[in-house]
Design a protein around this motif. Structure first.
Motif, PDB file in Angstrom:
ATOM      1  N   GLY A  88       0.802  -1.216   0.000  1.00  0.00           N
ATOM      2  CA  GLY A  88       0.000   0.000   0.000  1.00  0.00           C
ATOM      3  C   GLY A  88       0.835   1.265   0.000  1.00  0.00           C
ATOM      4  N   CYS A  89       2.046   1.177   0.535  1.00  0.00           N
ATOM      5  CA  CYS A  89       2.909   2.360   0.642  1.00  0.00           C
ATOM      6  C   CYS A  89       3.908   2.458  -0.497  1.00  0.00           C
ATOM      7  N   GLU A  90       3.740   1.602  -1.493  1.00  0.00           N
ATOM      8  CA  GLU A  90       4.662   1.631  -2.624  1.00  0.00           C
ATOM      9  C   GLU A  90       4.668   3.016  -3.256  1.00  0.00           C
ATOM     10  N   ASP A  91       5.846   3.553  -3.477  1.00  0.00           N
ATOM     11  CA  ASP A  91       5.963   4.904  -3.998  1.00  0.00           C
ATOM     12  C   ASP A  91       5.387   5.002  -5.400  1.00  0.00           C
ATOM     13  N   ASN A  92       4.734   6.099  -5.665  1.00  0.00           N
ATOM     14  CA  ASN A  92       4.311   6.446  -7.012  1.00  0.00           C
ATOM     15  C   ASN A  92       5.019   7.739  -7.340  1.00  0.00           C
ATOM     16  N   SER A  93       6.106   7.659  -8.063  1.00  0.00           N
ATOM     17  CA  SER A  93       6.982   8.820  -8.211  1.00  0.00           C
ATOM     18  C   SER A  93       6.300   9.986  -8.924  1.00  0.00           C
ATOM     19  N   ALA A  94       5.357   9.730  -9.833  1.00  0.00           N
ATOM     20  CA  ALA A  94       4.661  10.837 -10.493  1.00  0.00           C
ATOM     21  C   ALA A  94       3.779  11.577  -9.492  1.00  0.00           C
ATOM     22  N   GLU A  95       2.978  10.822  -8.753  1.00  0.00           N
ATOM     23  CA  GLU A  95       2.119  11.431  -7.727  1.00  0.00           C
ATOM     24  C   GLU A  95       2.975  12.147  -6.681  1.00  0.00           C
ATOM     25  N   ASP A  96       4.055  11.520  -6.257  1.00  0.00           N
ATOM     26  CA  ASP A  96       4.939  12.135  -5.263  1.00  0.00           C
ATOM     27  C   ASP A  96       5.556  13.427  -5.780  1.00  0.00           C
ATOM     28  N   SER A  97       5.974  13.421  -7.044  1.00  0.00           N
ATOM     29  CA  SER A  97       6.604  14.608  -7.614  1.00  0.00           C
ATOM     30  C   SER A  97       5.622  15.767  -7.709  1.00  0.00           C
ATOM     31  N   LEU A  98       4.401  15.482  -8.127  1.00  0.00           N
ATOM     32  CA  LEU A  98       3.387  16.527  -8.232  1.00  0.00           C
ATOM     33  C   LEU A  98       3.027  17.090  -6.857  1.00  0.00           C
TER      34      LEU A  98
END
Length: 349
Positions: A20-30
């Motif tokens: 569930g905590c797997e990073d989503n780099s696009a969402e994180d970057s935004l």
């Protein structure tokens, strides 16, 4: 609870938490981009936006009925002379009766090719020839319906179009090559059918190859969700900047430290990572839209149920709003950089 069972439970919950905590780099970057802008402006960051977009209609709402055609046993046996009897026998076998939508469309393409062969090879005075001509005409009308049903109700293909609420990560677009190739292939099939042409057996067999290649992905549904999510986050950041534009002090003999810090955030997050991601989303969408505008043009029987999905994702309303969000955001920076005399494209340390 015994210690060993307790340990297993703990491990399972830990594993699920990690997923569930797997990073989503696009969402994180935004999100990080928005937070950094807010930090420089000394205001609260935007709340994560809600992304509420149309869903694909249910299978029963999209499936089109197809008249079931039956051939008498004696007529079917007569078709042995032109090589079609074996194909019919396979269709009527136990396995043939439980074919998925892809195998059924493949069968219909092969059957149509077989009918063409019968028309060419049977004697012109054969009693069955009149029936074959009528069957050929009816099947020609049904083939586009089989293609529609395969795309919108066949599990492997439908999975590609259902909205998958997880944005692509930066630089990683799983299923893009496989789906783009599959849709170009189906577009060629569709074009041939609309022109009254028969699809060669080798081409028909490729259906199963493409089905196998795409079945692990959710490409188009993930692509349009990524576009929608990017649009919503970007609009939030633009509103944040515009509502606090008065805080960005510029001018001769004035302290422009805030403007310089904002410029660095722009270059570090938007120009370096986010804008290339947006460009790839835009490119991939425009490529696949060409095929889907033809393949998913809704028949009148389902147009009402399919219209919200079609208008948003296929006709291009979502994509247009995505591009508009980018333009509005870039215009803010162009205006600010000009006002503050900061050269666009240069990061100031």
């Amino acid at each position: 609870m015994p210690y060993r069972q307790l340990l297993v439970v703990i491990l399972v919950f830990t594993f699920l938490a990690l997923i569930g905590c797997e990073d989503n780099s696009a969402e994180d970057s935004l999100k990080t981009y928005n937070e950094r802008l807010a930090n420089v402006l000394d205001v609260s960051p935007s709340q994560a936006p809600d992304t509420d977009i149309p869903q694909l209609a249910k299978t029963r709402e999209l499936a089109l009925p197809i008249e079931d055609i039956r051939i008498g046993l004696l007529d079917a046996y007569e078709l042995r002379k032109c090589g079609l009897f074996q194909l019919i026998a396979e269709r009527n076998s136990v396995l043939g009766k439980v074919q998925d939508k892809t195998h059924r469309f493949r069968y219909e393409l092969l059957f149509m090719d077989g009918l063409e062969n019968c028309l060419e090879t049977l004697p012109q005075d054969a009693d069955i020839l009149v029936d074959i001509k009528q069957l050929h005409q009816l099947k020609q009308q049904q083939l586009p319906i089989y293609l529609w049903n395969m795309l919108t109700t066949g599990e492997e293909w439908r999975k590609q179009f259902r909205i998958y609420r997880r944005a692509f990560t930066l630089g990683n677009f799983p299923g893009s090559v496989e789906n783009q190739e599959a849709m170009r292939y189906l577009l060629a099939i569709h074009t041939a059918l609309m022109n009254g042409e028969t699809v060669p057996p080798k081409q028909a067999e490729r259906l199963l190859v493409f089905q196998q290649q795409i079945h692990t992905h959710r490409y188009f549904g993930q692509l349009v969700y990524s576009i929608a999510r990017s649009r919503d986050w970007l609009n939030s950041s633009t509103r944040l900047l515009e509502s606090n534009e008065s805080r960005i002090i510029c001018g001769t003999n004035r302290n422009q430290q805030k403007a310089i810090y904002l410029s660095n955030v722009f270059h570090r997050f938007f120009a370096s990572d986010i804008q290339p991601y947006f460009a790839e989303l835009d490119s991939q969408y425009r490529q696949i839209q060409i095929s889907l505008q033809v393949l998913l043009q809704p028949p009148s029987a389902v147009s009402t149920k399919f219209a919200p999905y079609y208008q948003s994702y296929i006709a291009g309303e979502l994509h247009s709003s995505f591009r508009e969000a980018i333009i509005n955001h870039v215009k803010f920076w162009q205006r600010t950089f000009k006002r503050c005399q900061i050269k666009l494209g240069v990061q100031i340390e």
